[in-house]
Scaffold this active site. Structure first.
Site, PDB file in Angstrom:
ATOM      1  N   ARG A   1      -2.315  -9.024 -20.837  1.00 30.53           N
ATOM      2  CA  ARG A   1      -3.206  -8.638 -22.059  1.00 30.53           C
ATOM      3  C   ARG A   1      -2.458  -7.842 -22.858  1.00 30.53           C
ATOM      4  NH1 ARG A   1      -5.438  -3.729 -21.818  1.00 30.53           N
ATOM      5  NH2 ARG A   1      -7.587  -4.294 -22.803  1.00 30.53           N
TER       6      ARG A   1
ATOM      7  N   GLU B   1       2.488  -7.494   8.139  1.00 29.15           N
ATOM      8  CA  GLU B   1       2.727  -5.974   8.166  1.00 29.15           C
ATOM      9  C   GLU B   1       3.767  -5.752   7.055  1.00 29.15           C
ATOM     10  OE1 GLU B   1      -0.034  -5.423  10.503  1.00 29.15           O
ATOM     11  OE2 GLU B   1       0.895  -3.698   9.860  1.00 29.15           O
TER      12      GLU B   1
ATOM     13  N   ASP C   1      -8.567   1.000 -25.368  1.00 32.59           N
ATOM     14  CA  ASP C   1      -9.093   0.733 -24.253  1.00 32.59           C
ATOM     15  C   ASP C   1      -8.919   2.049 -23.183  1.00 32.59           C
ATOM     16  OD1 ASP C   1      -6.872  -1.577 -22.808  1.00 32.59           O
ATOM     17  OD2 ASP C   1      -6.551   0.421 -23.281  1.00 32.59           O
TER      18      ASP C   1
ATOM     19  N   PRO D   1       0.752  -1.143   0.127  1.00 37.82           N
ATOM     20  CA  PRO D   1      -0.068   0.048   0.188  1.00 37.82           C
ATOM     21  C   PRO D   1       0.831   1.260   0.165  1.00 37.82           C
ATOM     22  CG  PRO D   1      -0.178  -1.315   2.080  1.00 37.82           C
ATOM     23  CD  PRO D   1       0.607  -2.050   1.067  1.00 37.82           C
TER      24      PRO D   1
END
Ligand SMILES: N#Cc1c(-c2ccc3cc[nH]c3c2)n[nH]c1N
Length: 243
Positions: free
Chosen positions: A158, A115, A173, A88
């Site tokens: 992809r 953590e 896209d 994060p």
């Protein structure tokens, strides 16, 4: 491309072998190897974590286990590799990141839990000349890195030649031109009294392209004005500004 994933939950990565990505693997466009971090433990409990220095909640993943695992994984096969660590606290993973990584020979993903991974594992890898990217897939907190790896591997794979049936899909896209994709329609022409916009059934390709650009601009302005700001003043022509 060769992709390696090191995790304490190998089964979490099973979706990589389904559907489009599974077919890409079967066709040899992509090679994926998933490794159980616990294979590099030496104690009866197969411990991969320990208490954090300095105190605080939760546990930290042990450097010894990660060090031995990455030594082995990065050496076999011995290909130039980028070590990716989902966190994060990482730099944002974006479509631009996916395009950049699609050009790599090899990606090795280290999935943390608890953590996170002892910082020295990343320091040691960088000191040995390994490119280490700490990346985040969004501003929310997951329980581990595995889901983030699924997201990133799909976004990268992809883009590899031959993986998508129609290469125009990747070229057109969302984000490919800096804007969000506009709305899409298919048959029937009318569904629950809702009709497909006339312009899309008219066959005038210039008018269709203009309409789609206008819808993309409207949607981007409404949902992601930050993307418009990032485009810069010269990216939009007069017709765009009138949309
Ligand atoms: N990428 C990413 C993440 C994570 C993440 C990644 C790894 C671990 C290891 C323990 N907890 C984690 C959360 N949360 N939110 C994101 N965008």
């Amino acid at each position: 491309m060769r992709i390696d994933v090191v995790t304490i939950f190998p089964s979490y990565l099973q979706p990589l072998r389904e559907a489009l990505l599974g077919r890409a693997i079967d066709r040899g466009l992509l090679e994926v190897a998933v490794h159980d971090l616990r294979d590099w433990t030496h104690d009866v409990h197969q411990a991969v974590d320990d208490s954090p220095y300095g105190g605080g909640p939760g546990m930290v993943m042990r450097p010894q286990v990660w060090g031995e695992a990455l030594d082995d994984v990065l050496a076999t096969p011995d290909l130039p590799a980028r070590l990716v660590v989902p966190t994060p606290a990482g730099r944002p993973f974006t479509q631009a990141t996916a395009h950049a990584w699609a050009a790599e020979e090899r990606l090795v993903f280290a999935c943390g839990r608890y953590e996170g991974i002892d910082e020295r594992v990343l320091l040691d890898a960088r000191a040995r000349g390994i490119t280490v990217d700490e990346v985040s897939i969004g501003d929310y907190v997951l329980v581990g890195g595995e889901v983030a790896v699924l997201v990133m591997v799909e976004a990268v794979a992809r883009l590899l030649p031959g993986v998508l049936g129609n290469p125009r899909s990747a070229a057109e896209d969302s984000f490919s031109d800096g804007l969000l994709e506009g709305p899409s329609y298919t048959r029937p022409e009318v569904w629950r009294e809702l009709a497909v916009p006339d312009v899309l059934r008219g066959g005038n390709h210039a008018a269709i392209a203009r309409w789609r650009r206008d819808r993309a601009l409207e949607r981007t302005r409404d949902r992601r004005p930050d993307l418009l700001d990032a485009l810069g003043p010269d990216a939009l022509d007069a017709a765009d500004r009138a949309a």
